[in-house]
Design an enzyme around this catalytic site. Structure first.
Site, PDB file in Angstrom:
ATOM      1  N   TYR A 142      32.492  -5.364  39.660  1.00 38.23           N
ATOM      2  CA  TYR A 142      32.840  -7.132  38.957  1.00 38.23           C
ATOM      3  C   TYR A 142      34.430  -7.839  39.479  1.00 38.23           C
ATOM      4  O   TYR A 142      34.199  -9.340  39.025  1.00 38.23           O
ATOM      5  CB  TYR A 142      32.975  -6.790  37.071  1.00 38.23           C
ATOM      6  CG  TYR A 142      31.692  -7.480  36.712  1.00 38.23           C
ATOM      7  CD1 TYR A 142      30.337  -6.201  37.016  1.00 38.23           C
ATOM      8  CD2 TYR A 142      31.620  -8.021  35.411  1.00 38.23           C
ATOM      9  CE1 TYR A 142      29.298  -6.520  36.234  1.00 38.23           C
ATOM     10  CE2 TYR A 142      30.326  -8.599  34.777  1.00 38.23           C
ATOM     11  CZ  TYR A 142      29.922  -7.958  35.816  1.00 38.23           C
ATOM     12  OH  TYR A 142      28.894  -7.172  34.596  1.00 38.23           O
ATOM     13  N   LYS A 189      25.573   6.931  40.060  1.00 36.84           N
ATOM     14  CA  LYS A 189      24.370   7.250  41.325  1.00 36.84           C
ATOM     15  C   LYS A 189      25.689   7.698  42.518  1.00 36.84           C
ATOM     16  O   LYS A 189      25.620   7.287  43.953  1.00 36.84           O
ATOM     17  CB  LYS A 189      24.109   5.258  42.260  1.00 36.84           C
ATOM     18  CG  LYS A 189      23.413   5.159  42.847  1.00 36.84           C
ATOM     19  CD  LYS A 189      21.766   5.430  42.248  1.00 36.84           C
ATOM     20  CE  LYS A 189      21.062   4.859  43.612  1.00 36.84           C
ATOM     21  NZ  LYS A 189      19.119   5.735  43.047  1.00 36.84           N
ATOM     22  N   ASP A 221      19.450   5.121  37.908  1.00 34.68           N
ATOM     23  CA  ASP A 221      17.944   4.575  37.654  1.00 34.68           C
ATOM     24  C   ASP A 221      16.800   5.748  36.820  1.00 34.68           C
ATOM     25  O   ASP A 221      16.315   5.084  35.584  1.00 34.68           O
ATOM     26  CB  ASP A 221      17.023   4.780  39.180  1.00 34.68           C
ATOM     27  CG  ASP A 221      17.647   5.965  39.554  1.00 34.68           C
ATOM     28  OD1 ASP A 221      18.287   6.586  39.153  1.00 34.68           O
ATOM     29  OD2 ASP A 221      16.721   5.997  41.022  1.00 34.68           O
ATOM     30  N   ASP A 245      26.731  -2.786  31.597  1.00 33.71           N
ATOM     31  CA  ASP A 245      26.420  -4.333  31.579  1.00 33.71           C
ATOM     32  C   ASP A 245      24.651  -3.730  31.627  1.00 33.71           C
ATOM     33  O   ASP A 245      24.334  -5.032  30.628  1.00 33.71           O
ATOM     34  CB  ASP A 245      26.614  -5.175  32.994  1.00 33.71           C
ATOM     35  CG  ASP A 245      26.057  -6.382  32.413  1.00 33.71           C
ATOM     36  OD1 ASP A 245      26.353  -7.259  31.124  1.00 33.71           O
ATOM     37  OD2 ASP A 245      25.505  -7.116  33.142  1.00 33.71           O
ATOM     38  N   ASP A 249      21.655  -4.077  27.988  1.00 33.78           N
ATOM     39  CA  ASP A 249      20.616  -5.041  27.333  1.00 33.78           C
ATOM     40  C   ASP A 249      19.504  -3.764  27.056  1.00 33.78           C
ATOM     41  O   ASP A 249      18.809  -3.678  26.039  1.00 33.78           O
ATOM     42  CB  ASP A 249      20.931  -5.531  28.334  1.00 33.78           C
ATOM     43  CG  ASP A 249      21.564  -6.911  28.337  1.00 33.78           C
ATOM     44  OD1 ASP A 249      22.382  -6.905  28.255  1.00 33.78           O
ATOM     45  OD2 ASP A 249      20.876  -7.760  28.860  1.00 33.78           O
TER      46      ASP A 249
HETATM   47  C1  IPM Z   1      28.422  -8.950  28.674  1.00 31.60           C
HETATM   48  C2  IPM Z   1      28.394 -10.328  29.940  1.00 31.60           C
HETATM   49  C3  IPM Z   1      28.944 -10.459  29.910  1.00 31.60           C
HETATM   50  C4  IPM Z   1      28.860  -9.120  31.058  1.00 31.60           C
HETATM   51  C5  IPM Z   1      29.040 -11.311  30.843  1.00 31.60           C
HETATM   52  C6  IPM Z   1      28.871 -13.223  30.174  1.00 31.60           C
HETATM   53  C7  IPM Z   1      29.281 -11.458  32.319  1.00 31.60           C
HETATM   54  O1  IPM Z   1      27.231 -10.099  30.278  1.00 31.60           O
HETATM   55  O2  IPM Z   1      29.224  -8.868  28.052  1.00 31.60           O
HETATM   56  O3  IPM Z   1      27.688  -7.712  29.164  1.00 31.60           O
HETATM   57  O4  IPM Z   1      28.143  -9.017  32.188  1.00 31.60           O
HETATM   58  O5  IPM Z   1      30.379  -8.624  31.401  1.00 31.60           O
HETATM   59 MG    MG Z   2      25.184  -8.366  29.814  1.00 33.81          MG
END
Ligand code: IPM
Ligand code: MG
Length: 355
Positions: A142, A189, A221, A245, A249
């Protein structure tokens, strides 16, 4: 207790959900005799529209001088065409790095009453899901050097980690595990990436200071697969920025809804930034249907981690659980025939139940 909180509603549903979280904090202040003051700041698309940049130096300075920051969400189609430096998301990254918030705690907790909202079969869910993802937040790909060739024929993003960066996030993960089930899974990884090999080595070194915590290593993975195959095996997952990240999710979805999960971004000091892990959902913005729970739970985390108000944090979390147990649902967590309530009503229901 007197605290000054910087509030950054952001874009899309940001203002909808932030309003409910602020109402909850005000309720806590009244009930427990605290004084919270709120200073509203612009970041993301809202700041681009007003100042031409996603985050101004003044805004960053105000965020820095506050006792802590509460953030909604940033971004939306209106600003999608902008170059990297000027995208709304850049505000988030600049806040995280500018405030030194290298540690991102993302608890993926399943509420028993929401078992049906999970896409996983109940035999896989077993006794429930309770995973704490500890995501490194200010390093890795990042923040490494970004290059786009002048003729746009190639591009690159550098993934870089120092020993110090790995060490400090590893300590946060082991500390978190000690308050939970004493197990850390470090995700990398290492079969491919040099940064991951260093990560593995440093995490293993830090582990020696925590003999009471069990450590295992897993390739990312495989971890993605194990999360849907047997989520019960995980307690704390510690991983680098981008893997965290992606896995957070995934972890959120298996608990039922991304609309439920909070996050806390912390550094070395007491102040932090608290935000839901979901995005700005521009398609449902301003319609009073977004789920405010992730933001309300983020505010609860602020009470706990930045202000040491454990009792108050627990009161908010219990109120959320009570509302869920009573069957109140926003549309994202409702099963087919369940009646749903809007953002404001959900906020009010939670507020009323804070003891
Ligand atoms: C998160 C989001 C952010 C990230 C984006 C919006 C930059 O996906 O906070 O998980 O990738 O960190
Ligand atoms: Mg995110």
């Amino acid at each position: 207790m007197k605290k000054h909180i910087a509030v950054i509603p952001g874009d899309g549903i940001g203002p909808d959900i932030i309003a409910e979280a602020v109402n909850v904090l005000e309720r806590v202040a009244t009930l427990y005799g605290h004084e919270f003051s709120f200073e509203y700041l612009l970041a993301g698309g809202a700041s681009i529209d007003e100042y031409g940049v996603p985050l101004t130096d003044e805004t960053l300075e105000k965020a820095r001088s506050a006792d802590s920051v509460l953030l909604g969400a940033v971004g939306g189609p209106k600003w999608d065409g902008m170059e990297g430096k000027l995208r709304p998301e850049k505000a988030l990254l600049a806040l995280r790095s500018g405030l030194g918030l290298f540690c991102n705690l993302r608890p993926a907790l399943m509420y028993k009453a929401l078992k049906d909202a999970s896409p996983l079969k109940s035999e896989i869910i077993g006794d429930g899901i309770d995973v704490m993802i500890v995501r490194e937040l200010t390093g890795g790909i990042y923040f490494g050097e970004k290059t786009l060739a002048v003729d746009s024929s190639w591009a690159s993003d550098l993934m870089k980690y120092s020993v110090e960066e790995i060490e400090r996030i590893a300590r946060k993960a082991f500390d978190a595990a000690r308050k939970r089930r004493c197990k850390v899974t470090s995700v990398d990884k290492a079969n491919v990436l040099e940064t991951s090999r260093l990560w593995r080595k440093v995490v293993s070194e830090v582990a020696k200071d925590y003999p009471d915590v069990e450590l295992n290593h897993m390739y990312v993975d495989n971890a993605a697969m194990q999360l849907v195959r047997n989520p019960g095996q995980f307690d704390v997952i510690v991983t680098e920025n981008m893997f965290g990240d992606i896995l957070s999710d995934e972890a959120s979805m298996i608990t039922g809804s991304i609309g439920m999960l909070s996050s806390a971004s912390l550094g070395n000091g007491k102040s932090g930034m608290y935000e839901p892990i979901h995005g700005s959902a521009p398609d449902i913005a301003g319609k009073d249907i977004a789920n405010p729970i992730a933001t309300i739970l983020s505010a609860a985390s602020m009470l706990r981690y930045s202000f040491d108000l454990d009792r108050e944090a627990k009161a908010v979390e219990d109120a959320v659980e009570a509302v869920i147990d009573e069957g109140w649902r926003t549309f994202d967590i409702a099963s087919k025939d369940e009646r749903t309530v809007g953002t404001k009503e959900m906020g009010a229901l939670i507020r009323e139940r804070i003891k």
